[in-house]
Design a protein around this motif. Structure first.
Motif, short mmCIF file in Angstrom:
data_model
loop_
_atom_site.label_atom_id
_atom_site.label_comp_id
_atom_site.label_asym_id
_atom_site.label_seq_id
_atom_site.Cartn_x
_atom_site.Cartn_y
_atom_site.Cartn_z
N LEU A 72 39.03 69.17 40.76
CA LEU A 72 37.65 68.88 41.16
C LEU A 72 37.00 70.11 41.77
CD1 LEU A 72 37.73 65.31 42.73
CD2 LEU A 72 37.04 65.99 40.44
N GLY A 73 37.78 70.88 42.50
CA GLY A 73 37.23 72.08 43.15
C GLY A 73 36.79 73.14 42.16
N ARG A 74 37.28 73.06 40.91
CA ARG A 74 36.90 74.04 39.89
C ARG A 74 35.75 73.55 39.00
NH1 ARG A 74 42.58 74.31 38.17
NH2 ARG A 74 41.73 73.73 36.17
N LEU A 75 35.34 72.28 39.14
CA LEU A 75 34.30 71.74 38.28
C LEU A 75 32.94 72.36 38.60
CD1 LEU A 75 34.87 67.88 38.04
CD2 LEU A 75 35.16 69.59 36.27
N SER A 76 32.20 72.68 37.56
CA SER A 76 30.83 73.19 37.74
C SER A 76 29.83 72.08 37.41
CB SER A 76 30.58 74.39 36.84
OG SER A 76 30.56 73.99 35.47
N LEU A 77 28.61 72.24 37.90
CA LEU A 77 27.55 71.28 37.58
C LEU A 77 27.34 71.24 36.07
CD1 LEU A 77 25.29 69.37 38.52
CD2 LEU A 77 23.80 71.37 38.68
N ARG A 78 27.38 72.40 35.43
CA ARG A 78 27.20 72.48 33.98
C ARG A 78 28.23 71.61 33.26
NH1 ARG A 78 29.58 75.22 29.89
NH2 ARG A 78 28.30 76.10 28.23
N GLU A 79 29.50 71.69 33.68
CA GLU A 79 30.56 70.90 33.05
C GLU A 79 30.34 69.40 33.25
OE1 GLU A 79 34.50 73.73 33.28
OE2 GLU A 79 33.74 72.88 35.14
N ARG A 80 29.88 69.03 34.45
CA ARG A 80 29.69 67.60 34.70
C ARG A 80 28.52 67.05 33.89
NH1 ARG A 80 30.53 65.78 40.80
NH2 ARG A 80 30.61 63.79 39.71
N ILE A 81 27.44 67.83 33.76
CA ILE A 81 26.31 67.38 32.93
C ILE A 81 26.76 67.29 31.47
CG2 ILE A 81 24.01 68.00 32.08
CD1 ILE A 81 23.51 69.33 34.80
N ALA A 82 27.60 68.23 31.04
CA ALA A 82 28.05 68.27 29.65
C ALA A 82 28.85 67.02 29.26
CB ALA A 82 28.89 69.52 29.39
N THR A 83 29.44 66.33 30.22
CA THR A 83 30.19 65.12 29.90
C THR A 83 29.28 64.02 29.36
OG1 THR A 83 30.06 64.23 32.15
CG2 THR A 83 31.99 65.60 31.61
N PHE A 84 27.97 64.15 29.57
CA PHE A 84 27.03 63.14 29.09
C PHE A 84 26.43 63.52 27.73
CE2 PHE A 84 27.32 62.49 33.60
CZ PHE A 84 27.41 61.12 33.69
N SER A 85 26.90 64.63 27.15
CA SER A 85 26.47 65.02 25.81
C SER A 85 27.40 64.38 24.79
CB SER A 85 26.47 66.55 25.66
OG SER A 85 27.80 67.04 25.69
N SER A 86 27.23 64.74 23.53
CA SER A 86 28.03 64.12 22.47
C SER A 86 29.33 64.86 22.19
CB SER A 86 27.20 64.02 21.18
OG SER A 86 26.76 65.31 20.80
N ALA A 121 18.75 68.24 41.64
CA ALA A 121 19.76 67.17 41.75
C ALA A 121 19.85 66.44 40.43
CB ALA A 121 19.39 66.19 42.87
N VAL A 122 21.00 65.84 40.18
CA VAL A 122 21.21 64.98 39.02
C VAL A 122 21.58 63.61 39.55
CG1 VAL A 122 22.56 64.58 36.93
CG2 VAL A 122 22.02 66.92 37.62
N ILE A 123 20.82 62.60 39.14
CA ILE A 123 21.09 61.24 39.59
C ILE A 123 22.02 60.58 38.57
CG2 ILE A 123 20.10 58.96 40.02
CD1 ILE A 123 18.07 62.10 40.60
N VAL A 124 23.23 60.27 39.02
CA VAL A 124 24.24 59.67 38.13
C VAL A 124 24.44 58.22 38.55
CG1 VAL A 124 26.62 59.82 37.31
CG2 VAL A 124 25.38 61.91 37.88
N PRO A 125 24.24 57.27 37.63
CA PRO A 125 24.51 55.86 37.97
C PRO A 125 25.96 55.68 38.40
CG PRO A 125 23.41 56.06 35.84
CD PRO A 125 23.80 57.44 36.26
N LYS A 126 26.21 54.80 39.35
CA LYS A 126 27.57 54.62 39.88
C LYS A 126 28.63 54.39 38.80
CE LYS A 126 26.68 51.57 43.17
NZ LYS A 126 26.88 50.66 44.32
N PRO A 127 28.35 53.55 37.77
CA PRO A 127 29.38 53.34 36.75
C PRO A 127 29.70 54.61 35.94
CG PRO A 127 27.72 51.60 36.66
CD PRO A 127 27.19 52.66 37.56
N ALA A 128 28.80 55.60 35.98
CA ALA A 128 28.99 56.80 35.16
C ALA A 128 29.62 57.96 35.92
CB ALA A 128 27.65 57.25 34.57
N VAL A 129 29.88 57.79 37.22
CA VAL A 129 30.46 58.88 38.00
C VAL A 129 31.82 59.28 37.46
CG1 VAL A 129 31.36 59.53 40.28
CG2 VAL A 129 29.16 58.35 40.09
N THR A 130 32.64 58.31 37.09
CA THR A 130 33.97 58.62 36.55
C THR A 130 33.86 59.46 35.30
OG1 THR A 130 34.83 56.56 37.46
CG2 THR A 130 36.13 57.62 35.75
N ARG A 131 32.90 59.12 34.43
CA ARG A 131 32.71 59.92 33.21
C ARG A 131 32.36 61.36 33.55
NH1 ARG A 131 29.11 58.73 27.75
NH2 ARG A 131 29.07 60.88 27.03
N SER A 132 31.54 61.56 34.58
CA SER A 132 31.12 62.92 34.93
C SER A 132 32.27 63.76 35.47
CB SER A 132 29.98 62.88 35.96
OG SER A 132 30.47 62.60 37.26
#
Length: 202
Positions: A34-48, A102-113
């Protein structure tokens, strides 16, 4: 009998300690990842990517604007997205990562991010290394009409065609939507530093 009971007790304690050590090790590895995760990587989890379906994200920008975007392709310091308004597609955009407040992530989608593939030795894809200048040069070559949203306020929106792209800025021939980029239609040239760019709407 007493010896058997003692050994059983010692074995049980040892097994508990080993399991506890494994749990602590897994927890430490998780915190390290988790300490190595970037914002870019977390947003990318919501792409295809990785065969998953895209999901919309609500993004607050430093301009004070809020956009809803379906992330698509990621460059080094930007990503492309389809914008969504009232549940329907409302065009495409290039969003600068530095413009995100900021990026607003719905609670059910936090795990995906947080579900980012942990493969530190893998080579980055070509698009991962492409900076915003490359993307702007492509739009310039295509003579695409763009709306440029800048960081100096919500009202700072300029429309036109990108004429040329320098090392740290680009020239926007400012003209109205729906008219071709002709000299007579251009109000003026606006030189915009990359650092002032929040997003481009295509």
């Amino acid at each position: 009998m007493r010896w058997d009971s003692l050994f059983d007790d010692l074995e049980s304690q040892l097994e508990h300690e080993l399991n506890s050590d494994d749990s602590d090790l897994r927890a430490e590895e998780y915190r390290h990842r988790l300490g190595r995760l970037s914002l870019r990587e977390r947003i990318a989890t919501f792409s295809s990517q990785n065969g998953r379906s895209r999901e919309p994200l609500t993004i607050d920008l430093v301009t004070g604007e809020t956009i809803v975007a379906l992330p698509q392709t990621f460059g080094r310091d930007w990503f492309s997205a389809d914008l969504v308004s009232a549940g329907e597609s409302s065009g495409a955009a290039l969003v600068l990562l530095d413009a995100i407040a900021a990026v607003i992530v719905p609670k059910p989608a936090v795990t995906r991010s947080l579900d980012v593939a942990d493969v530190p030795d893998s080579e980055p894809r070509l698009t991962d290394r492409i900076g915003i200048a490359f993307a702007l040069r492509d739009l310039c070559r295509r003579r695409s009409f763009v709306q440029v949203h800048c960081l100096n306020g919500v009202s700072a929106v300029y429309s036109g065609t990108i004429d040329r792209v320098g090392r740290d800025h680009f020239d926007l021939a400012v003209h109205e939507s729906g008219v071709p980029r002709r000299e007579r239609n251009v109000a003026h040239q606006r030189l915009i530093p990359f650092g002032q760019l929040a997003y481009l709407r295509l």
